[in-house]
Write an enzyme that holds these catalytic residues in place. Structure first.
Site, PDB file in Angstrom:
ATOM      1  N   LYS A 318       0.843  -1.196   0.000  1.00 53.55           N
ATOM      2  CA  LYS A 318       0.000   0.000   0.000  1.00 53.55           C
ATOM      3  C   LYS A 318       0.882   1.251   0.000  1.00 53.55           C
ATOM      4  O   LYS A 318       2.013   1.196   0.471  1.00 53.55           O
ATOM      5  CB  LYS A 318      -0.861   0.022   1.276  1.00 53.55           C
ATOM      6  CG  LYS A 318      -2.016  -0.947   1.284  1.00 53.55           C
ATOM      7  CD  LYS A 318      -2.808  -0.802   2.576  1.00 53.55           C
ATOM      8  CE  LYS A 318      -3.985  -1.770   2.618  1.00 53.55           C
ATOM      9  NZ  LYS A 318      -4.988  -1.498   1.578  1.00 53.55           N
ATOM     10  N   ASP A 329      -7.628  -3.115  10.556  1.00 47.14           N
ATOM     11  CA  ASP A 329      -8.108  -4.134   9.631  1.00 47.14           C
ATOM     12  C   ASP A 329      -8.550  -5.416  10.344  1.00 47.14           C
ATOM     13  O   ASP A 329      -8.931  -6.388   9.698  1.00 47.14           O
ATOM     14  CB  ASP A 329      -7.026  -4.430   8.576  1.00 47.14           C
ATOM     15  CG  ASP A 329      -7.617  -4.831   7.234  1.00 47.14           C
ATOM     16  OD1 ASP A 329      -8.804  -4.549   7.004  1.00 47.14           O
ATOM     17  OD2 ASP A 329      -6.885  -5.426   6.420  1.00 47.14           O
ATOM     18  N   ASP A 388      -2.992  -7.444  -1.815  1.00 45.47           N
ATOM     19  CA  ASP A 388      -3.722  -6.533  -0.925  1.00 45.47           C
ATOM     20  C   ASP A 388      -5.203  -6.917  -0.797  1.00 45.47           C
ATOM     21  O   ASP A 388      -5.913  -6.397   0.050  1.00 45.47           O
ATOM     22  CB  ASP A 388      -3.580  -5.092  -1.444  1.00 45.47           C
ATOM     23  CG  ASP A 388      -3.907  -4.057  -0.381  1.00 45.47           C
ATOM     24  OD1 ASP A 388      -4.056  -4.461   0.799  1.00 45.47           O
ATOM     25  OD2 ASP A 388      -4.017  -2.870  -0.720  1.00 45.47           O
ATOM     26  N   GLU A 390      -6.488  -9.387   0.618  1.00 46.94           N
ATOM     27  CA  GLU A 390      -6.175 -10.528   1.492  1.00 46.94           C
ATOM     28  C   GLU A 390      -7.333 -10.919   2.403  1.00 46.94           C
ATOM     29  O   GLU A 390      -7.402 -12.062   2.841  1.00 46.94           O
ATOM     30  CB  GLU A 390      -4.936 -10.198   2.348  1.00 46.94           C
ATOM     31  CG  GLU A 390      -5.194  -9.410   3.631  1.00 46.94           C
ATOM     32  CD  GLU A 390      -5.779  -8.022   3.409  1.00 46.94           C
ATOM     33  OE1 GLU A 390      -5.672  -7.512   2.281  1.00 46.94           O
ATOM     34  OE2 GLU A 390      -6.356  -7.461   4.355  1.00 46.94           O
ATOM     35  N   ARG A 392     -10.482 -11.405   1.848  1.00 47.97           N
ATOM     36  CA  ARG A 392     -11.298 -12.487   1.276  1.00 47.97           C
ATOM     37  C   ARG A 392     -10.557 -13.818   1.311  1.00 47.97           C
ATOM     38  O   ARG A 392     -11.159 -14.870   1.379  1.00 47.97           O
ATOM     39  CB  ARG A 392     -11.735 -12.092  -0.143  1.00 47.97           C
ATOM     40  CG  ARG A 392     -10.604 -11.873  -1.105  1.00 47.97           C
ATOM     41  CD  ARG A 392     -10.999 -11.054  -2.334  1.00 47.97           C
ATOM     42  NE  ARG A 392     -10.996  -9.607  -2.067  1.00 47.97           N
ATOM     43  CZ  ARG A 392     -11.293  -8.697  -2.982  1.00 47.97           C
ATOM     44  NH1 ARG A 392     -11.650  -9.060  -4.197  1.00 47.97           N
ATOM     45  NH2 ARG A 392     -11.270  -7.406  -2.664  1.00 47.97           N
TER      46      ARG A 392
HETATM   47  N1  BES Z   1      -8.260  -3.702   4.383  1.00 43.20           N
HETATM   48  C1  BES Z   1      -8.369  -3.272   3.045  1.00 43.20           C
HETATM   49  C2  BES Z   1      -9.643  -2.496   2.769  1.00 43.20           C
HETATM   50  C3  BES Z   1      -9.682  -1.083   3.296  1.00 43.20           C
HETATM   51  C4  BES Z   1      -8.909  -0.106   2.710  1.00 43.20           C
HETATM   52  C5  BES Z   1     -10.525  -0.741   4.308  1.00 43.20           C
HETATM   53  C6  BES Z   1      -8.989   1.198   3.162  1.00 43.20           C
HETATM   54  C7  BES Z   1     -10.609   0.552   4.757  1.00 43.20           C
HETATM   55  C8  BES Z   1      -9.834   1.527   4.189  1.00 43.20           C
HETATM   56  C9  BES Z   1      -8.370  -4.485   2.114  1.00 43.20           C
HETATM   57  O1  BES Z   1      -7.584  -5.530   2.508  1.00 43.20           O
HETATM   58  C10 BES Z   1      -7.831  -4.009   0.799  1.00 43.20           C
HETATM   59  O2  BES Z   1      -6.711  -3.612   0.778  1.00 43.20           O
HETATM   60  N2  BES Z   1      -8.654  -4.044  -0.227  1.00 43.20           N
HETATM   61  C11 BES Z   1      -8.269  -3.583  -1.509  1.00 43.20           C
HETATM   62  C12 BES Z   1      -8.816  -4.534  -2.538  1.00 43.20           C
HETATM   63  C13 BES Z   1      -8.270  -4.324  -3.911  1.00 43.20           C
HETATM   64  C14 BES Z   1      -6.798  -4.687  -3.952  1.00 43.20           C
HETATM   65  C15 BES Z   1      -9.056  -5.166  -4.876  1.00 43.20           C
HETATM   66  C16 BES Z   1      -8.823  -2.174  -1.708  1.00 43.20           C
HETATM   67  O3  BES Z   1      -9.921  -1.906  -1.222  1.00 43.20           O
HETATM   68  O4  BES Z   1      -8.129  -1.368  -2.283  1.00 43.20           O
HETATM   69 ZN    ZN Z   2      -7.290  -5.708   4.535  1.00 45.67          ZN
HETATM   70 MN    MN Z   3      -5.592  -5.326   1.895  1.00 47.83          MN
END
Ligand code: BES
Ligand code: ZN
Ligand code: MN
Length: 533
Positions: A318, A329, A388, A390, A392
């Site tokens: 990230k 998270d 990222d 992860e 799921r």
């Molecule tokens: N934990 C994050 C989702 C998240 C991001 C929650 C920001 C709250 C604020 C999750 O693991 C994630 O990184 N999801 C990605 C998915 C993408 C790579 C398809 C996302 O939301 O960018």
């Molecule tokens: Zn996450």
């Molecule tokens: Mn993630």
């Protein structure tokens, strides 16, 4: 607890009955408390000036308080508007009438009492204003006379309102870390002086009131735990810490807790979960919490919480901005642990199981790469196109695992997608389910606790985006409808039972100056569980 709650029943106290008004007020005002809280409506104000044969609440109060109410009214402090508050402080003239309360807080109900369909939002505003008033003073304890806030409407409103009041009071009293053994740093913020709220009622509502207070108190305990776990730094709140916390709850309550380690997770064949955990030095844990409040053979409700104690994104790292917030998270896990705690505390007469897969998502020489194919416990192979995505990957194996419980329903809770924050902001949690009954029950539970959800689709058409050229399914579906494709991914592992998914990415914590866990969706889940037959 930084705040305590209790109930007190005055069997015959009734401020709505002209006959009982005088004696009821005398009893209430005779209580040794820092503050008596009463609701009043505009019609009570109209009594002033009119020649009434039978004085109403405010006129009678005025008499016992030696003209204090008239005085406030003349100053313009008492207007009856919804959620307006007026604090009367004890004067010498109160004493000869046997008044022992040190203050009376009058809360305007506006037209709240007149509507047949109650608006919980209106009540919430009023409860918040009242509680805020208490916390900004030196008031240590107060008596909230509940029937004065509800003009004889149905008892289920009373329960909802009392629970909501406790929820808000608990929110206000929350201080980070004061209950956590791991917190060696001093608590940053001083506690409020306000430390004890008594809900008073009469014979008409005694049972409902006592039950609602017990439920509210348990819920606040669960919310405080959920908030603490969310707020704890990721170097403290590790998968091991979550496991230890769950085991600590088993000692405090009747919860049966089991924590599986790496070897056991491997033996279960949770290749998807392990593909996330393997980049970290910290071992994963798989936490099982059982509350056996129902009959032995009764199908359980299963809650599954995403427990990523820190999400760096893994090799798909990230960006640095606000990355600290990825300690949140594990808020799905925190809300499941908090809900299980509350469920045990209130001795709910149902079987509920909480399941938490927990690990870190870190980049390292051992981490999963984009392009890796992993095998889930269900047998389906997954092409990890983005490390990222992860959440799921750890949830799908947990969702397969819980099949063995033959659940009545499974609800997973996860800070799953940034896209959900874009879609719904910080107001509603995303709700995904094909089961209309579950959708309606969760929607209702959200409205009853003002911990609301909004339904998003799960149609077959979105599954197209998850196609992989090399495995059964890809772990991402591109940018469009990111929350929906994440939910679609999960749905492939939930075919054996009724299932709903809550995406709490926008609701579990606040950013900015008020940064901190919200404790959501513990209120929603508790209200849902309470309503299940
Ligand atoms: N934990 C994050 C989702 C998240 C991001 C929650 C920001 C709250 C604020 C999750 O693991 C994630 O990184 N999801 C990605 C998915 C993408 C790579 C398809 C996302 O939301 O960018
Ligand atoms: Zn996450
Ligand atoms: Mn993630």
């Amino acid at each position: 607890m930084t705040i305590q709650f209790s109930t007190k029943i005055f069997p015959h106290a009734d401020l709505h009955s002209a006959k009982q008004l005088k004696s009821s007020l005398a009893i209430l005002l005779g209580q040794a408390t820092d503050c008596l809280i009463l609701g009043y409506s505009k019609t009570h104000l109209d009594d002033f000036g009119a020649s009434k044969p039978k004085p109403g609440l405010l006129l009678e109060l005025d008499r016992l308080l030696g003209g204090s109410v008239t005085h406030a009214k003349d100053l313009g402090d008492l207007d009856g508007k919804q959620a307006s508050t007026c604090l009367l402080r004890a004067e010498k003239s109160w004493v000869p009438n046997g008044v022992k309360v040190k203050r009376v807080l009058l809360v305007g109900l506006g037209d709240l009492t007149l509507s047949t369909s109650r608006n919980l939002n209106a009540y919430a505003k009023l409860a918040r204003a009242t509680l805020k008033n208490l916390s900004s003073t030196t008031i240590k304890n107060a008596v909230w006379f509940v029937p004065s806030f509800s003009m004889g409407h149905k008892a289920d409103f009373l329960a909802e309102e009392v629970r909501l009041t406790i929820q808000y009071a608990g929110d206000q009293a929350y201080r980070f870390g004061v209950r956590q053994p791991a917190m060696k740093f001093k608590a940053k913020d001083k506690a409020d002086a306000f430390a004890h709220l008594t809900f008073a009622g009469n014979d008409d509502c005694a049972q409902d009131l006592k039950a609602a207070v017990a439920q509210g108190v348990a819920m606040v305990e669960g919310m405080h735990l959920a908030k603490d776990l969310g707020n704890l730094p990721p170097n403290v709140c590790t998968p091991t810490y979550l496991g230890k916390t769950a085991q600590g709850l088993a000692k405090k309550t009747g919860l049966k807790v089991e924590v599986l380690g790496l070897k056991q997770i491997e033996a279960l064949g949770m290749g998807s979960f392990l593909s996330v955990a393997k980049g970290s030095e910290t071992p994963p844990q798989f936490i099982l919490m059982r509350h056996q409040g129902g009959k032995a053979g009764e199908a359980p409700i299963v809650l599954v919480g995403k427990g990523i104690t820190f999400d760096t994104g893994g090799i798909s790292l990230k960006p640095g901005e606000a990355m600290d917030e990825m300690k949140y998270d594990m808020c799905g896990a925190a809300s499941v642990i908090g809900t299980m705690y509350a469920t045990a505390l209130m001795k709910l007469k149902k079987n509920v199981i909480g399941v938490v897969p927990t690990c870190e998502n870190m980049p390292s020489g051992k981490a999963t790469r984009p392009g890796d194919i992993v095998k889930s416990m269900s047998g389906q192979t997954i092409e990890v196109l983005n490390t990222d995505a992860e959440g799921r990957l750890i949830l799908c194996d947990a969702l397969t695992y819980v099949e063995r419980f033959k659940p009545k329903a499974v609800i997973d809770v996860a800070t799953l997608t940034g896209a959900c924050v874009i879609a719904l902001g910080h107001v509603h949690s995303g709700l995904f389910s094909e089961d209309e009954e579950l959708v309606s029950a969760l929607t209702k539970a959200g409205q009853a606790s003002l911990d609301t959800v909004w339904r998003l689709p799960l149609d077959a058409a979105y599954h197209e985006q998850l196609k992989s050229n090399f495995a059964d399914v890809a772990n991402i579906g591109g940018r469009p409808a990111g929350s929906v494709t994440a939910a679609c991914f999960l749905s492939r592992f939930t075919e054996k039972y009724k299932w709903a998914h809550l995406d709490i990415a926008g609701t579990a914590w606040k950013s900015g100056a008020a940064k901190g866990s919200t404790g959501r969706p513990v209120p929603l889940l508790i209200n849902y569980l309470l309503e299940q037959k």
